[in-house]
Design a protein around this motif. Sequence first.
Motif, short mmCIF file in Angstrom:
data_model
loop_
_atom_site.label_atom_id
_atom_site.label_comp_id
_atom_site.label_asym_id
_atom_site.label_seq_id
_atom_site.Cartn_x
_atom_site.Cartn_y
_atom_site.Cartn_z
N VAL A 69 0.84 -1.20 0.00
CA VAL A 69 0.00 0.00 0.00
C VAL A 69 0.87 1.25 0.00
CG1 VAL A 69 -1.64 1.35 1.38
CG2 VAL A 69 -1.98 -1.11 1.09
N ASN A 70 1.92 1.22 0.80
CA ASN A 70 2.82 2.37 0.88
C ASN A 70 3.49 2.66 -0.47
OD1 ASN A 70 4.25 4.39 2.63
ND2 ASN A 70 6.04 3.23 1.93
N ASP A 71 3.74 1.61 -1.25
CA ASP A 71 4.35 1.78 -2.57
C ASP A 71 3.48 2.60 -3.51
OD1 ASP A 71 6.58 0.36 -1.81
OD2 ASP A 71 5.94 -1.52 -2.73
N LEU A 72 2.20 2.69 -3.21
CA LEU A 72 1.28 3.44 -4.08
C LEU A 72 1.28 4.93 -3.77
CD1 LEU A 72 -1.69 0.90 -4.06
CD2 LEU A 72 -0.12 1.38 -5.96
N ASN A 73 1.96 5.33 -2.68
CA ASN A 73 2.09 6.75 -2.38
C ASN A 73 3.10 7.41 -3.29
OD1 ASN A 73 0.28 6.91 -0.17
ND2 ASN A 73 1.82 5.97 1.18
N HIS A 74 3.05 8.74 -3.35
CA HIS A 74 4.10 9.48 -4.04
C HIS A 74 5.43 9.29 -3.32
CE1 HIS A 74 2.01 11.74 -7.16
NE2 HIS A 74 1.03 11.99 -6.30
N GLU A 75 6.51 9.32 -4.07
CA GLU A 75 7.83 9.30 -3.45
C GLU A 75 8.08 10.64 -2.75
OE1 GLU A 75 9.21 6.62 -3.29
OE2 GLU A 75 8.36 5.46 -4.94
N TRP A 76 9.02 10.65 -1.83
CA TRP A 76 9.28 11.86 -1.05
C TRP A 76 9.69 13.04 -1.92
CZ3 TRP A 76 13.95 14.45 -1.01
CH2 TRP A 76 15.05 13.76 -1.58
N ASN A 77 10.38 12.74 -3.05
CA ASN A 77 10.89 13.81 -3.91
C ASN A 77 10.03 14.05 -5.14
OD1 ASN A 77 11.59 11.35 -4.95
ND2 ASN A 77 13.72 11.88 -5.43
N ASP A 78 8.81 13.49 -5.15
CA ASP A 78 7.89 13.78 -6.24
C ASP A 78 7.32 15.19 -6.08
OD1 ASP A 78 8.20 11.37 -7.46
OD2 ASP A 78 6.33 10.49 -6.71
N ASP A 79 7.10 15.84 -7.19
CA ASP A 79 6.40 17.12 -7.21
C ASP A 79 4.99 16.84 -7.69
OD1 ASP A 79 5.31 19.59 -7.66
OD2 ASP A 79 7.06 20.43 -8.68
N PRO A 80 3.98 17.00 -6.85
CA PRO A 80 2.62 16.65 -7.25
C PRO A 80 2.12 17.43 -8.46
CG PRO A 80 2.61 17.87 -5.19
CD PRO A 80 4.03 17.51 -5.47
N LEU A 81 2.76 18.56 -8.74
CA LEU A 81 2.33 19.35 -9.90
C LEU A 81 3.09 18.99 -11.16
CD1 LEU A 81 1.86 22.87 -8.27
CD2 LEU A 81 0.15 21.10 -8.73
N HIS A 82 3.99 18.00 -11.07
CA HIS A 82 4.75 17.56 -12.24
C HIS A 82 4.75 16.04 -12.31
CE1 HIS A 82 6.23 21.66 -11.64
NE2 HIS A 82 6.45 21.67 -12.95
N SER A 93 14.78 11.48 -17.05
CA SER A 93 13.33 11.52 -17.19
C SER A 93 12.90 12.91 -17.63
CB SER A 93 12.65 11.15 -15.88
OG SER A 93 12.97 12.09 -14.87
N MET A 94 11.77 12.94 -18.27
CA MET A 94 11.19 14.21 -18.67
C MET A 94 10.08 14.55 -17.69
SD MET A 94 10.97 13.85 -22.80
CE MET A 94 9.84 12.49 -22.73
N VAL A 95 9.82 15.80 -17.47
CA VAL A 95 8.81 16.24 -16.53
C VAL A 95 7.69 16.94 -17.28
CG1 VAL A 95 8.31 17.66 -14.52
CG2 VAL A 95 10.52 16.51 -14.71
N LYS A 96 6.49 16.43 -17.06
CA LYS A 96 5.32 17.02 -17.71
C LYS A 96 4.54 17.81 -16.68
CE LYS A 96 1.02 15.68 -20.00
NZ LYS A 96 0.16 14.54 -20.43
N GLY A 97 4.31 19.08 -16.92
CA GLY A 97 3.58 19.91 -15.99
C GLY A 97 2.10 19.56 -15.95
N ARG A 98 1.46 19.80 -14.79
CA ARG A 98 0.02 19.57 -14.67
C ARG A 98 -0.53 20.50 -13.60
NH1 ARG A 98 0.37 13.43 -12.22
NH2 ARG A 98 1.63 13.92 -10.40
N GLY A 99 -1.81 20.74 -13.67
CA GLY A 99 -2.45 21.65 -12.74
C GLY A 99 -2.87 20.96 -11.45
N PRO A 100 -3.36 21.76 -10.48
CA PRO A 100 -3.78 21.21 -9.20
C PRO A 100 -4.88 20.16 -9.32
CG PRO A 100 -3.56 23.59 -9.07
CD PRO A 100 -3.41 23.23 -10.51
N GLU A 101 -5.80 20.34 -10.27
CA GLU A 101 -6.89 19.38 -10.43
C GLU A 101 -6.36 18.02 -10.91
OE1 GLU A 101 -9.93 20.93 -12.92
OE2 GLU A 101 -10.52 22.51 -11.50
N GLU A 102 -5.39 18.06 -11.83
CA GLU A 102 -4.79 16.81 -12.29
C GLU A 102 -4.01 16.14 -11.17
OE1 GLU A 102 -3.48 16.93 -16.82
OE2 GLU A 102 -2.83 18.74 -15.76
N ALA A 103 -3.31 16.93 -10.38
CA ALA A 103 -2.54 16.37 -9.27
C ALA A 103 -3.47 15.71 -8.25
CB ALA A 103 -1.73 17.48 -8.59
N GLN A 104 -4.62 16.35 -7.97
CA GLN A 104 -5.58 15.77 -7.04
C GLN A 104 -6.19 14.49 -7.61
OE1 GLN A 104 -6.29 16.81 -3.77
NE2 GLN A 104 -7.15 14.74 -3.85
N ALA A 105 -6.46 14.49 -8.90
CA ALA A 105 -7.02 13.30 -9.55
C ALA A 105 -6.04 12.13 -9.45
CB ALA A 105 -7.34 13.61 -11.01
#
Length: 265
Positions: A69-82, A93-105
């Motif tokens: 279950v813990n593996d399904l969390n974001h990593e500590w260094n993930d940016d929820p907006l990217h 790796s390439m980073v794709k930007g996204r908005g707050p709604e996409e991050a929440q989804a």
Amino acid sequence: MHFGKPIIASRTSLPENSPEVDLLYEKLYTEFVEALDANDNGIAAYDPADTVNLKKKFHDGGVTLGSLVNDLNHEWNDDPLHEQQPGHGNGTSMVKGRGPEEAQADEDARFLKASSLMGTTFLRKLSYYHLAWLPARTLVQTAYNNRFSNDPSGAIMVLDGGGVPWKDHLYDFEAQDADAPKVLYVLYPEGPNEGAKWRVQCVSVTKDSFESRKPLREEWRGVRDSELSEKSGIDGCVFVHASGFIGGNLTKEGAMKMAKGSALS
């Protein structure tokens, strides 16, 4: 598990106030819910004072349901907006930007995956305990009650079907019958076919222990086939494990002789 019994009754079609639902509830709580709840609330399985001088021989916590279950969390260094995406063969790796709604989804989707994993595991456990573990209880109870017909000591229990999950039930019946002699060996066929080989398995000191109450005879351990039959004087011997916790014979009668011979050693 406030809604535990209603859920069990609904999934199994058993009456909610039945002793079967009570058994399934206790089993699921003990084997599934309690450890997860303790892990989530930081409760150790042992009192720290009791483990001061206790050292593990090996690491045994690599993969648990909680860790999956813990593996399904974001990593500590993930940016929820990217969003991290794989690179093209150079380890970057390439980073794709996204908005707050996409991050929440994305966060919601991860939660649903974790919830699905837990729910599926719970239902699989319930299905096993209901359809396999619970029916085995009657078979083990009968075998336990009949054990003195196998040997006057009551040390040998015989199951006529292979693959029956007997350990939980045996320890439970013994706890209810505390003054009775303990079972040392359980005999059962390897399969359902007529002429199947038979196993003689030693009962461990406790359910989770690898130490047998009384292992098969020391001089038989690690020996096989005709050599084992010669050493033991018992026809049809197949093997005895090097630790002595289990052995095999071509027939039920041979397995019984192996058990009786070890009980007397």
